[in-house]
Design a protein around this motif. Structure first.
Motif, mmCIF file in Angstrom:
data_model
loop_
_atom_site.group_PDB
_atom_site.id
_atom_site.type_symbol
_atom_site.label_atom_id
_atom_site.label_comp_id
_atom_site.label_asym_id
_atom_site.label_seq_id
_atom_site.Cartn_x
_atom_site.Cartn_y
_atom_site.Cartn_z
ATOM 1 N N THR A 45 62.793 42.924 106.599
ATOM 2 C CA THR A 45 62.074 44.024 106.249
ATOM 3 C C THR A 45 61.077 44.075 107.227
ATOM 4 N N LEU A 46 60.573 45.165 108.043
ATOM 5 C CA LEU A 46 59.579 45.073 109.236
ATOM 6 C C LEU A 46 59.765 43.836 109.946
ATOM 7 N N LEU A 49 56.806 43.495 112.703
ATOM 8 C CA LEU A 49 55.431 43.300 112.151
ATOM 9 C C LEU A 49 55.272 41.671 112.041
ATOM 10 N N LEU A 99 58.173 41.069 101.284
ATOM 11 C CA LEU A 99 58.592 41.669 102.344
ATOM 12 C C LEU A 99 59.667 41.249 103.186
#
Length: 157
Positions: A45-46, A49, A99
């Motif tokens: 996820t992400l 980032l 995350l």
């Protein structure tokens, strides 16, 4: 009576989670080769980032914050000092652990929820039940400890 048991359970839970965080931080601090890089680069996820967090210019700061953040969170939870300030920061840290392993709806080895969600929620409970943040809290804690020691010495004479 139930309230007293709940208070004891919260206290034992705070000490237990504190020990878990302290130990996790300490093992990273003493391991000179430890890095968050592989964990960050494997983010589901992400990923952009977390790849940024793993970049060579940023990663040393991430590693430092990770190691010492866990260690200091553990000390705060064990001693009960500045829990209202440290617990929400710890909850954010747990979200940042959650995350990367979230491949919706699967999270690590769980379905939607893994241990980091539980830790984060428990930290928020500790924050809610703790006393307001005070800058002189460590000094007050040491003063109470010294008074307790002095009282015990007088009582044993």
């Amino acid at each position: 009576m139930i309230y007293a048991h709940a208070e004891r359970l919260l206290f034992i839970s705070r000490l237990s989670l504190g020990w878990l965080m302290l130990y996790a931080g300490w093992t990273k601090i003493i391991n000179e080769t430890w890095t968050a890089g592989p964990y960050l680069l494997a983010a589901k996820t992400l990923p952009g980032l977390f790849a940024f967090f793993a970049s060579p210019d940023i990663l040393p700061y991430i590693n430092f914050a990770n190691k010492w953040g866990l260690f200091l969170l553990g000390i705060s939870l064990i001693t009960g000092v500045w829990v209202r300030a440290s617990a929400p920061l710890g909850a954010v840290l747990m979200l940042l652990y959650y995350l990367p392993v979230l491949a919706f709806p699967y999270a690590g080895h769980g379905f939607l929820v893994d241990e980091h969600v539980i830790y984060g929620l428990l930290l928020l409970v500790f924050m809610a039940q703790s006393q307001p943040f005070q800058l002189n809290e460590p000094a007050q804690w040491l003063k109470r400890l010294a008074q307790s020691i002095k009282t015990r010495k007088v009582a044993t004479l």
